[in-house]
Write a protein that holds these residues in place. Structure first.
Motif, short mmCIF file in Angstrom:
data_model
loop_
_atom_site.label_atom_id
_atom_site.label_comp_id
_atom_site.label_asym_id
_atom_site.label_seq_id
_atom_site.Cartn_x
_atom_site.Cartn_y
_atom_site.Cartn_z
N GLU B 48 16.08 -30.68 18.76
CA GLU B 48 15.26 -31.48 19.67
C GLU B 48 15.70 -32.94 19.64
OE1 GLU B 48 11.21 -29.90 18.97
OE2 GLU B 48 10.61 -31.84 19.82
N GLY B 49 15.95 -33.44 18.41
CA GLY B 49 16.38 -34.83 18.28
C GLY B 49 17.68 -35.09 19.00
N ILE B 50 18.64 -34.21 18.77
CA ILE B 50 19.95 -34.41 19.39
C ILE B 50 19.83 -34.35 20.91
CG2 ILE B 50 22.26 -33.43 19.62
CD1 ILE B 50 21.86 -32.22 16.84
N LEU B 51 19.04 -33.37 21.38
CA LEU B 51 18.92 -33.18 22.83
C LEU B 51 18.29 -34.41 23.48
CD1 LEU B 51 19.52 -30.84 24.77
CD2 LEU B 51 17.10 -30.31 24.71
N SER B 52 17.21 -34.91 22.83
CA SER B 52 16.54 -36.05 23.47
C SER B 52 17.47 -37.26 23.45
CB SER B 52 15.24 -36.36 22.74
OG SER B 52 15.53 -36.61 21.39
N GLU B 53 18.21 -37.41 22.35
CA GLU B 53 19.13 -38.54 22.30
C GLU B 53 20.17 -38.43 23.41
OE1 GLU B 53 21.20 -38.78 18.63
OE2 GLU B 53 22.42 -40.51 19.26
N TYR B 54 20.71 -37.21 23.59
CA TYR B 54 21.74 -37.03 24.60
C TYR B 54 21.18 -37.27 26.00
CZ TYR B 54 25.42 -34.96 27.38
OH TYR B 54 26.43 -34.77 28.29
N GLU B 55 20.04 -36.69 26.27
CA GLU B 55 19.51 -36.76 27.63
C GLU B 55 19.07 -38.17 27.98
OE1 GLU B 55 16.66 -33.67 27.99
OE2 GLU B 55 18.22 -32.22 28.53
N GLU B 56 18.63 -38.88 26.97
CA GLU B 56 18.20 -40.25 27.25
C GLU B 56 19.41 -41.07 27.70
OE1 GLU B 56 17.11 -42.02 23.62
OE2 GLU B 56 17.18 -44.02 24.49
N LYS B 57 20.56 -40.78 27.07
CA LYS B 57 21.74 -41.60 27.39
C LYS B 57 22.50 -41.06 28.59
CE LYS B 57 23.10 -43.43 22.84
NZ LYS B 57 23.11 -42.40 21.77
N MET B 62 19.70 -29.48 31.20
CA MET B 62 19.25 -28.17 31.68
C MET B 62 18.34 -28.37 32.88
SD MET B 62 18.41 -26.16 28.17
CE MET B 62 17.66 -27.56 27.40
N HIS B 63 18.14 -27.24 33.61
CA HIS B 63 17.28 -27.29 34.78
C HIS B 63 15.95 -26.61 34.48
CE1 HIS B 63 20.38 -28.18 38.05
NE2 HIS B 63 21.01 -28.31 36.90
N PHE B 64 15.23 -26.38 35.57
CA PHE B 64 14.01 -25.56 35.56
C PHE B 64 13.01 -26.01 34.50
CE2 PHE B 64 15.87 -23.06 38.67
CZ PHE B 64 17.15 -22.71 38.31
N GLY B 65 12.90 -27.36 34.36
CA GLY B 65 11.84 -27.85 33.50
C GLY B 65 12.23 -28.00 32.05
N HIS B 66 13.45 -27.60 31.70
CA HIS B 66 13.83 -27.74 30.30
C HIS B 66 14.31 -29.15 30.01
CE1 HIS B 66 13.32 -23.52 29.47
NE2 HIS B 66 13.94 -23.23 30.59
N SER B 67 14.63 -29.91 31.07
CA SER B 67 15.07 -31.30 30.85
C SER B 67 14.41 -32.17 31.91
CB SER B 67 16.57 -31.42 31.04
OG SER B 67 17.23 -30.70 30.05
N PHE B 68 14.20 -33.45 31.52
CA PHE B 68 13.69 -34.37 32.53
C PHE B 68 14.84 -34.77 33.45
CE2 PHE B 68 10.91 -35.26 28.80
CZ PHE B 68 9.75 -34.80 29.38
N ARG B 70 16.25 -37.46 36.62
CA ARG B 70 16.04 -38.86 36.98
C ARG B 70 17.05 -39.21 38.06
NH1 ARG B 70 18.78 -41.19 31.44
NH2 ARG B 70 20.90 -40.57 31.94
N TYR B 71 16.84 -40.39 38.65
CA TYR B 71 17.83 -40.88 39.62
C TYR B 71 17.99 -42.36 39.41
CZ TYR B 71 20.55 -41.63 43.76
OH TYR B 71 21.58 -41.95 44.59
N PRO B 72 19.10 -42.98 39.30
CA PRO B 72 20.45 -42.34 39.30
C PRO B 72 20.70 -41.61 37.99
CG PRO B 72 20.61 -44.69 38.83
CD PRO B 72 19.16 -44.41 39.10
N CYS B 73 21.91 -41.12 37.86
CA CYS B 73 22.39 -40.33 36.71
C CYS B 73 21.54 -39.09 36.50
CB CYS B 73 22.39 -41.14 35.41
SG CYS B 73 23.05 -42.76 35.57
N GLY B 74 21.08 -38.48 37.58
CA GLY B 74 20.40 -37.19 37.39
C GLY B 74 21.42 -36.08 37.43
#
Lengths: 81, 84
Positions: B48-57, B62-68, B70-74
């Motif tokens: 979870e930690g790694i994923l949130s760090e990656y997705e924040e940057k 992932m799709h279908f609700g597994h990841s937030f 955003r726009y831009p960089c969605g």
């Protein structure tokens, strides 16, 4: 010197020699196959030693006992079919 | 390549995922092994930690609700994780 007991987890290769007729002009064939270590373990006991996660990803298993690299056959043997 | 940090994060995520796969299969047949359960939960927290760090940057993985998203960089823009 006591012959070292065959460790099925380390040396997983088995070799057998199909019948070679005296009239057969070709050199005898050598057959090799791998028996993976999980055949010798049965139900996995808990708390087996584990690899680090980096190594586990590279080796393809979390527990060293199951590591079976299936290396390519040694090309060195002359009459290897 | 400029994506070293990103690749390192993805590699780390891959490693943790593999350990989780192995432990999942192990726990299927050994449900009572508390050692493995603790390791499994710890690994999923780590993931979870790694994923949130990656997705924040770098954006959603992932799709279908597994990841937030955003726009831009969605997820509508590249590069995809396999394109970096």
């Amino acid at each position: 010197m006591l012959k070292e007991k065959h460790n099925p987890f380390k040396d997983q290769y088995r070799v057998w020699y199909p019948y070679h007729s005296p009239d057969d002009p070709c050199p005898p064939i050598v057959r090799q196959y791998v028996v993976p270590p999980n055949q010798y373990l049965g139900f996995q006991p808990p708390n087996l030693p584990q690899y680090s996660k980096q190594e586990a990803l590279m080796k393809g298993t979390l527990w060293p006992i199951f590591f079976s690299p299936y290396p390519p056959k040694k090309r060195g043997k002359k009459h290897e079919s | 390549m400029s994506h070293e940090k990103q690749k390192a994060l993805l590699r780390n995520l891959q490693e943790v995922d593999f350990v989780l796969v192995e432990l999942t299969l192990y726990l299927d047949t050994h449900p009572d092994d508390h050692e493995a359960i603790n390791q499994y939960n710890q690994c999923s927290l780590e993931r979870e930690g790694i994923l949130s760090e990656y997705e924040e940057k770098y954006g959603p993985l992932m799709h279908f609700g597994h990841s937030f998203n955003r726009y831009p960089c969605g997820w509508s823009e590249g590069p995809w994780p396999w394109e970096i």
